[in-house]
Design an enzyme around this catalytic site. Structure first.
Site, PDB file in Angstrom:
ATOM      1  N   GLU A 145       9.963  -2.381   0.275  1.00  0.00           N
ATOM      2  CA  GLU A 145       9.551  -3.451  -0.646  1.00  0.00           C
ATOM      3  C   GLU A 145       8.121  -3.230  -1.132  1.00  0.00           C
ATOM      4  O   GLU A 145       7.830  -3.338  -2.330  1.00  0.00           O
ATOM      5  CB  GLU A 145       9.642  -4.825   0.033  1.00  0.00           C
ATOM      6  CG  GLU A 145      11.033  -5.268   0.442  1.00  0.00           C
ATOM      7  CD  GLU A 145      11.981  -5.505  -0.733  1.00  0.00           C
ATOM      8  OE1 GLU A 145      11.539  -5.468  -1.895  1.00  0.00           O
ATOM      9  OE2 GLU A 145      13.176  -5.723  -0.474  1.00  0.00           O
ATOM     10  N   ASN A 151       6.976  -2.226  -4.896  1.00  0.00           N
ATOM     11  CA  ASN A 151       6.058  -3.078  -5.656  1.00  0.00           C
ATOM     12  C   ASN A 151       4.884  -2.283  -6.215  1.00  0.00           C
ATOM     13  O   ASN A 151       4.464  -2.510  -7.353  1.00  0.00           O
ATOM     14  CB  ASN A 151       5.541  -4.220  -4.775  1.00  0.00           C
ATOM     15  CG  ASN A 151       6.538  -5.361  -4.677  1.00  0.00           C
ATOM     16  OD1 ASN A 151       7.549  -5.385  -5.363  1.00  0.00           O
ATOM     17  ND2 ASN A 151       6.244  -6.314  -3.809  1.00  0.00           N
ATOM     18  N   ARG A 205      14.823  -8.276 -11.479  1.00  0.00           N
ATOM     19  CA  ARG A 205      14.188  -8.356 -10.171  1.00  0.00           C
ATOM     20  C   ARG A 205      14.432  -9.758  -9.630  1.00  0.00           C
ATOM     21  O   ARG A 205      14.497 -10.736 -10.375  1.00  0.00           O
ATOM     22  CB  ARG A 205      12.693  -8.047 -10.257  1.00  0.00           C
ATOM     23  CG  ARG A 205      12.372  -6.739 -10.987  1.00  0.00           C
ATOM     24  CD  ARG A 205      11.338  -5.904 -10.270  1.00  0.00           C
ATOM     25  NE  ARG A 205      11.850  -5.402  -9.010  1.00  0.00           N
ATOM     26  CZ  ARG A 205      12.470  -4.232  -8.866  1.00  0.00           C
ATOM     27  NH1 ARG A 205      12.659  -3.440  -9.880  1.00  0.00           N
ATOM     28  NH2 ARG A 205      12.901  -3.853  -7.673  1.00  0.00           N
TER      29      ARG A 205
HETATM   30  N1  LIG Z   1       1.481  -3.968  -5.756  1.00  0.00           N
HETATM   31  C1  LIG Z   1       1.526  -4.916  -6.704  1.00  0.00           C
HETATM   32  N2  LIG Z   1       0.740  -4.828  -7.822  1.00  0.00           N
HETATM   33  C2  LIG Z   1       0.786  -5.779  -8.786  1.00  0.00           C
HETATM   34  N3  LIG Z   1       1.592  -6.865  -8.741  1.00  0.00           N
HETATM   35  C3  LIG Z   1       2.394  -7.004  -7.667  1.00  0.00           C
HETATM   36  C4  LIG Z   1       2.405  -6.053  -6.597  1.00  0.00           C
HETATM   37  N4  LIG Z   1       3.298  -6.473  -5.675  1.00  0.00           N
HETATM   38  C5  LIG Z   1       3.829  -7.612  -6.139  1.00  0.00           C
HETATM   39  N5  LIG Z   1       3.292  -7.954  -7.332  1.00  0.00           N
HETATM   40  C6  LIG Z   1       3.587  -9.188  -8.122  1.00  0.00           C
HETATM   41  O1  LIG Z   1       4.196 -10.123  -7.256  1.00  0.00           O
HETATM   42  C7  LIG Z   1       5.471 -10.518  -7.757  1.00  0.00           C
HETATM   43  C8  LIG Z   1       6.414 -10.810  -6.607  1.00  0.00           C
HETATM   44  O2  LIG Z   1       6.707  -9.627  -5.871  1.00  0.00           O
HETATM   45  P1  LIG Z   1       8.092  -9.545  -5.089  1.00  0.00           P
HETATM   46  O3  LIG Z   1       8.217  -8.202  -4.476  1.00  0.00           O
HETATM   47  O4  LIG Z   1       8.199 -10.724  -4.178  1.00  0.00           O
HETATM   48  O5  LIG Z   1       9.170  -9.740  -6.240  1.00  0.00           O
HETATM   49  P2  LIG Z   1       9.602  -8.686  -7.374  1.00  0.00           P
HETATM   50  O6  LIG Z   1       9.074  -7.339  -7.057  1.00  0.00           O
HETATM   51  O7  LIG Z   1       9.229  -9.247  -8.687  1.00  0.00           O
HETATM   52  O8  LIG Z   1      11.188  -8.703  -7.246  1.00  0.00           O
HETATM   53  P3  LIG Z   1      12.047  -7.915  -6.109  1.00  0.00           P
HETATM   54  O9  LIG Z   1      11.088  -7.452  -5.050  1.00  0.00           O
HETATM   55  O10 LIG Z   1      13.006  -8.933  -5.599  1.00  0.00           O
HETATM   56  O11 LIG Z   1      12.699  -6.804  -6.815  1.00  0.00           O
HETATM   57  C9  LIG Z   1       5.904  -9.390  -8.672  1.00  0.00           C
HETATM   58  O12 LIG Z   1       6.815  -9.818  -9.661  1.00  0.00           O
HETATM   59  C10 LIG Z   1       4.560  -8.942  -9.260  1.00  0.00           C
HETATM   60  O13 LIG Z   1       4.188  -9.766 -10.339  1.00  0.00           O
HETATM   61 MG   LIG Z   2       9.309  -6.457  -5.201  1.00  0.00          MG
END
Ligand SMILES: Nc1ncnc2c1ncn2[C@@H]1O[C@H](COP(=O)(O)OP(=O)(O)OP(=O)(O)O)[C@@H](O)[C@H]1O
Ligand SMILES: [Mg+2]
Lengths: 145, 101
Positions: A48, A52, A107
């Site tokens: 995860e 990200n 996502r």
């Molecule tokens: N490393 C990162 N850099 C920039 N923004 C991030 C980062 N990690 C997370 N985010 C932000 O936080 C939000 C939530 O992250 P999360 O992993 O919970 O959900 P997601 O990645 O959008 O969906 P999923 O993980 O279910 O595919 C993301 O949509 C993004 O906007």
């Molecule tokens: Mg994610």
């Protein structure tokens, strides 16, 4: 607590390195004698965080991702995943289950919730325009004598 | 990473290997090619051969659910290992995707 082992690895933020990061963290965690369930938890949480970094931190354009891990003498595994990408403007919102900034990319907004559930601790440091550091830990039971 | 069989309006697809962000795009493309046939109303995903899935896989399942719900169909899954079942539950997918056997 003192650190008894550590590792650090840098790799390109490319999707094929997601499975590479999972293999590396599993291999490092083996020294703690983890159960199959614990290995699955750690692999999923790291997957995860690395995804990200690639998808959000670098928005698919690539960049360096750093994976670090330590084990201390109390059998605590700490894992860090760091990117030097765009950072997160509103961290509270980002960490809400089901919040995603990329709903059209299909996502689910479940990444942080998965990290939180599968690990014993989660901490995020981020600075817009500078990057994001995700630190997670998992406590392992005392070694069987 | 995908095998399929079709019986009347039901398409059964077996997923193998690891369903992460790197694999998601290919799986999504392959599933959508099969679902382009409007006669398919029910998608059964056999996850027995899936060794790993994270939230990127959840996104793929939700997307296919939307496609089929939009034409009055359903998505169901079978053969989930306990780890995948936990993620499935966390994401609330049990409310929209049935378990079949
Ligand atoms: N490393 C990162 N850099 C920039 N923004 C991030 C980062 N990690 C997370 N985010 C932000 O936080 C939000 C939530 O992250 P999360 O992993 O919970 O959900 P997601 O990645 O959008 O969906 P999923 O993980 O279910 O595919 C993301 O949509 C993004 O906007
Ligand atoms: Mg994610």
């Amino acid at each position: 607590m003192s650190i008894v082992n550590h590792m650090q690895l840098e790799f390109s933020g490319r999707p094929q390195n997601e499975s590479f990061a999972r293999v590396v963290i599993s291999a490092f965690a083996v020294q703690l004698g983890p159960t199959i369930e614990e290995i699955a938890d750690i692999k999923t949480a790291v997957s995860e965080a690395v995804t990200n970094a690639i998808v959000h931190g670098y928005e698919g354009r690539g960049g360096t991702v750093t994976l670090r891990a330590t084990v201390d003498d109390a059998r605590l595994l700490t894992v860090e995943v760091e990117d030097y990408g765009r950072g997160i403007d509103d961290l509270d919102q980002a960490m809400q289950p089901f919040y995603t900034s990329k709903p059209d990319a299909e996502r689910a907004g479940m990444g942080f919730a998965v990290m939180q559930t599968f690990m014993d601790g989660l901490e995020v440091q981020t600075a817009p325009g500078k990057g994001t550091l995700v630190r997670m830990c998992k406590q392992f039971a005392p070694e069987a004598k | 990473m995908l095998q399929h069989a079709r019986q009347r309006d039901t398409l059964t697809v077996r997923l193998n290997g690891e369903l992460d962000h790197a694999a998601a795009e290919g799986v999504r493309r392959d599933l959508d090619a099969l679902l382009a046939d409007q006669r398919v109303l029910h998608l059964v995903l056999d996850l027995d051969g899936l060794t790993f899935m994270d939230s990127s896989g959840i996104g793929v399942l939700i997307g296919r659910y939307r496609t089929l719900a939009g034409r009055g169909g359903t998505v169901s899954v079978r053969g989930m290992n306990p780890h995948i079942a936990r993620i499935f539950q966390m994401a609330g997918l049990h409310r929209i995707i049935n378990k079949s056997c």
